[in-house]
Design a protein around this motif. Sequence first.
Motif, short mmCIF file in Angstrom:
data_model
loop_
_atom_site.label_atom_id
_atom_site.label_comp_id
_atom_site.label_asym_id
_atom_site.label_seq_id
_atom_site.Cartn_x
_atom_site.Cartn_y
_atom_site.Cartn_z
N LEU A 163 -7.66 12.19 -41.87
CA LEU A 163 -8.21 13.02 -42.92
C LEU A 163 -8.56 14.38 -42.32
O LEU A 163 -9.17 14.46 -41.26
CB LEU A 163 -9.47 12.38 -43.52
N ASN A 164 -8.16 15.41 -43.01
CA ASN A 164 -8.43 16.77 -42.55
C ASN A 164 -9.48 17.39 -43.46
O ASN A 164 -9.31 17.40 -44.68
CB ASN A 164 -7.12 17.56 -42.60
N LEU A 165 -10.58 17.87 -42.89
CA LEU A 165 -11.60 18.48 -43.72
C LEU A 165 -11.29 19.95 -44.03
O LEU A 165 -12.01 20.60 -44.77
CB LEU A 165 -12.99 18.36 -43.07
N PHE A 166 -10.21 20.45 -43.44
CA PHE A 166 -9.80 21.83 -43.72
C PHE A 166 -8.62 21.79 -44.69
O PHE A 166 -8.07 20.74 -44.97
CB PHE A 166 -9.41 22.53 -42.41
N THR A 167 -8.20 22.95 -45.14
CA THR A 167 -7.12 22.97 -46.13
C THR A 167 -5.76 22.70 -45.50
O THR A 167 -4.89 22.10 -46.10
CB THR A 167 -7.08 24.32 -46.87
N THR A 168 -5.58 23.19 -44.26
CA THR A 168 -4.30 22.94 -43.57
C THR A 168 -4.55 22.49 -42.14
O THR A 168 -5.63 22.68 -41.59
CB THR A 168 -3.43 24.22 -43.50
N ASP A 169 -3.51 21.91 -41.52
CA ASP A 169 -3.62 21.48 -40.12
C ASP A 169 -3.84 22.67 -39.19
O ASP A 169 -4.57 22.57 -38.20
CB ASP A 169 -2.34 20.74 -39.70
N GLU A 170 -3.19 23.80 -39.56
CA GLU A 170 -3.32 24.99 -38.71
C GLU A 170 -4.78 25.47 -38.70
O GLU A 170 -5.33 25.85 -37.67
CB GLU A 170 -2.43 26.13 -39.22
N GLU A 171 -5.39 25.43 -39.90
CA GLU A 171 -6.79 25.85 -40.03
C GLU A 171 -7.69 24.97 -39.15
O GLU A 171 -8.62 25.46 -38.50
CB GLU A 171 -7.23 25.68 -41.48
N GLU A 172 -7.38 23.67 -39.14
CA GLU A 172 -8.19 22.73 -38.36
C GLU A 172 -8.07 23.05 -36.87
O GLU A 172 -9.05 23.08 -36.15
CB GLU A 172 -7.71 21.29 -38.63
N GLU A 173 -6.83 23.33 -36.44
CA GLU A 173 -6.59 23.67 -35.03
C GLU A 173 -7.34 24.95 -34.68
O GLU A 173 -7.97 25.04 -33.62
CB GLU A 173 -5.10 23.92 -34.80
N GLN A 174 -7.25 25.93 -35.58
CA GLN A 174 -7.89 27.22 -35.35
C GLN A 174 -9.40 27.05 -35.21
O GLN A 174 -10.03 27.65 -34.35
CB GLN A 174 -7.54 28.16 -36.52
N ALA A 175 -9.96 26.21 -36.09
CA ALA A 175 -11.41 25.98 -36.08
C ALA A 175 -11.85 25.38 -34.75
O ALA A 175 -12.88 25.76 -34.19
CB ALA A 175 -11.81 25.05 -37.23
N ALA A 176 -11.02 24.46 -34.23
CA ALA A 176 -11.36 23.82 -32.95
C ALA A 176 -11.37 24.84 -31.83
O ALA A 176 -12.24 24.82 -30.96
CB ALA A 176 -10.36 22.71 -32.65
N LEU A 177 -10.42 25.79 -31.88
CA LEU A 177 -10.32 26.78 -30.80
C LEU A 177 -11.43 27.82 -30.86
O LEU A 177 -11.88 28.32 -29.84
CB LEU A 177 -8.97 27.50 -30.87
N THR A 178 -11.85 28.16 -32.10
CA THR A 178 -12.78 29.28 -32.22
C THR A 178 -14.24 28.87 -32.41
O THR A 178 -15.09 29.70 -32.67
CB THR A 178 -12.40 30.18 -33.43
N ARG A 179 -14.53 27.57 -32.29
CA ARG A 179 -15.92 27.15 -32.48
C ARG A 179 -16.78 27.72 -31.34
O ARG A 179 -16.48 27.53 -30.18
CB ARG A 179 -16.01 25.63 -32.46
N PRO A 180 -17.87 28.44 -31.70
CA PRO A 180 -18.71 29.05 -30.67
C PRO A 180 -19.23 28.01 -29.70
O PRO A 180 -19.61 26.91 -30.11
CB PRO A 180 -19.87 29.67 -31.45
N GLU A 181 -19.27 28.36 -28.42
CA GLU A 181 -19.69 27.46 -27.36
C GLU A 181 -21.02 26.79 -27.66
O GLU A 181 -21.19 25.59 -27.50
CB GLU A 181 -19.79 28.26 -26.05
N GLU A 182 -21.97 27.62 -28.13
CA GLU A 182 -23.33 27.10 -28.31
C GLU A 182 -23.43 26.10 -29.46
O GLU A 182 -24.41 25.42 -29.59
CB GLU A 182 -24.32 28.26 -28.54
N LEU A 183 -22.39 26.01 -30.31
CA LEU A 183 -22.47 25.07 -31.42
C LEU A 183 -21.66 23.81 -31.16
O LEU A 183 -21.51 22.98 -32.03
CB LEU A 183 -21.97 25.73 -32.71
N SER A 184 -21.11 23.67 -29.95
CA SER A 184 -20.31 22.46 -29.69
C SER A 184 -21.25 21.30 -29.45
O SER A 184 -22.33 21.45 -28.91
CB SER A 184 -19.41 22.66 -28.48
N TYR A 185 -20.85 20.12 -29.90
CA TYR A 185 -21.75 18.98 -29.84
C TYR A 185 -21.60 18.17 -28.57
O TYR A 185 -22.40 17.31 -28.29
CB TYR A 185 -21.52 18.07 -31.05
N GLU A 186 -20.55 18.44 -27.79
CA GLU A 186 -20.32 17.70 -26.54
C GLU A 186 -20.45 16.21 -26.79
O GLU A 186 -21.28 15.53 -26.19
CB GLU A 186 -21.29 18.14 -25.44
#
Lengths: 389, 316
Positions: A320-343
Amino acid sequence: MSVRTLPLLFLNLGGEMLYILDQRLRAQNIPGDKARKDEWTEVDRKRVLHDIISTMFNRKFMEELFKPQELYSKKALRTVYDRLAHASIMRLNQASMDKLYDLMTMAFKHQVLLCPRPKDVLLVTFNHLDAIKGFIQDSPAILHQVEEIFRQLTETYGGLSAGEFQLIRQTLLTFFQDLHIRVSLFLKDKVQNSNGRFVLPVSGPVPWGTEVPGLIRMFDSKGKEVKKVEFKHGGNYVTAPKEGSFELYGDRVLKLGTNMYSVNRPVETHMSGASKNLAPRTQENIAPNPLAKEELNFLARLMGGMEIKKPSGPEPGFRLNLFTTDEEEEQAALTRPEELSYEVINIQATQDQQRNEELARIMGELEVTDQPRQSASKGDDLLAMMDGL
Amino acid sequence: MFRRERSIPLRGSAAALCNNLSVLQLPSRNLTHFGVVHGPSAQLVSAAPEGVPLAQRQLHAKEGAGVSPPLITQVHWCVLPFRVLLVLTSHRGIQMYESDGSVMVYWHALDSGDASPGTWSGQILVFDIPAKGPNIVLSEELAGHQTPVTDIATEPAQGQDYVADMVTADDSGLLCVWRSGPEFKLLTRIPGFGVPCPSVQLWHGTVAAGYGDGQVRLYEASTGTLHVQISAHARAICALDLAPEAGKLLSAAEDTFVHIWKLSRSPESGYTEVEHCHGECVPDTQVCGARFCDPSGSSFAVTGYDLAEILRFSSV
């Protein structure tokens, strides 16, 4: 801080998670006869919700949850939801899981902030449970489990004083402190400002038991009212019409905690990016986490009680993709700010039995003498081990 | 009329606690100290009159036995006749510092057990403070409350007019009025009515109490008689402050409003009267602390949950 906060936090966040997954699955719904093998159908959607709900309300899991305990970090709690979301055939990538957790936390933060009385957080919880019952109408066994939890909530929280509820509220707000993720649905509905802060209305009904502000009454020593003066409060409040029901069935009156998502209103989140409000959280992630050992104990106990049903037969894992497209999902993963990553501790749902045994063994090994210095490094080792598993 | 002045930035946002702002006015040095609890740390900021921040310090609760970092519950300056101490409380215990937070002079550990029984059990601890140095001694433990104590207010007992020195409040809304001395004496108990009393003040023998249902009530301290009842706020009150010289009372609540009231005694009846002076809305902010910044009550400061700045207002 209150040791009775976890059940409320968990159930409400879980409720929000179900609303979002339900909306997302409906949006991707394909009529059964037209669906390809890898596309979602109505039957699949119901099954996913059914599996997650039955895992959430598992008796052993609930028993652990209701034990008086401190709240753990967002990181630790996120791991539990990660596992829960994978309780059935559904799979979520890291980026989608991040987005799901962001939405869940911001939604419940909003509900807690806007609760008229601290006690009303219980009504919010009941709203979530009422909706959950709606999702599993045709499964009497799970319905019974959910009603059991209703009863347990009433037992645990029914007799608490206003002061104890105020403490629970403060504990929840501490958990959500400094979280300002902007949610497009909230921005559109003018529930959240563009700086990420929620709108706090100064009009509408006052909480049940509170008087509309604006009156000064003066008394003599015998208690007789001698003077009455009105003043301009500044807000636009009216009397509360009636109190929400705390019974198993009833009109909750409060709308907070009901399902506000619908198929036609996809939800996006915006990462707040570098802003000074994020500074405290950055520090929290960089500093070595002395809670690691305690949190792992908690996770082991909690997830030990989680029975994950293994998919019968060779079924594909539906992603299940919570974004509209797979590309958007990939982009979100790459651009998530460091301080907001959940590790997140990455736990694969496919090796449950092995996982539980492994966790139990690790917990057993940790039952050595408690030396603060050592436990910090042991926590680090354990995290490393779990990442590799 | 009040206008917004320049805000003072904070390193960390204010925590959702009550009474989460302490102010130490130092007019002779043209300085004001502010103290705000963030969570595991408390922040002290000194500012010049125009609000320009000059110095900054962070304090942490002492780590005791156990793994989780303790959360601070309150930071407060205690102005004694001969000395000013900065007091930091957490579930672990009570820490006392010199007024600038530079040196810890005393640490009182509370028993762990189920929760810290110090304030959580309703007990009030009385310490003897010497004029100088760290020789602070726990002299008395007062029993009067059964639920956690939320706030303590004192005023110097002057003359025979009013004997009450101290009032304490708790989570059940109960107020206890005391007289100080070699041993403290409980004078009156003013029962609650189902909501907590997070904040309390004492002015010329009158107790001003703010409640979880948004009410402000004024009582005669020595008898407990209710004299004034104000439907002041639409949500729980989080802070009260007094400008004793001017008889002004400030109330702040989770409804985003701050109100200023004028207290007086009617010359004919001798009863306490209240007049509303000013209301200020701090948009979209759940206020958690508010204090006057000068003895005449012509300026005040406000903190809000999740807000990383101290808002300042002064009258025009």
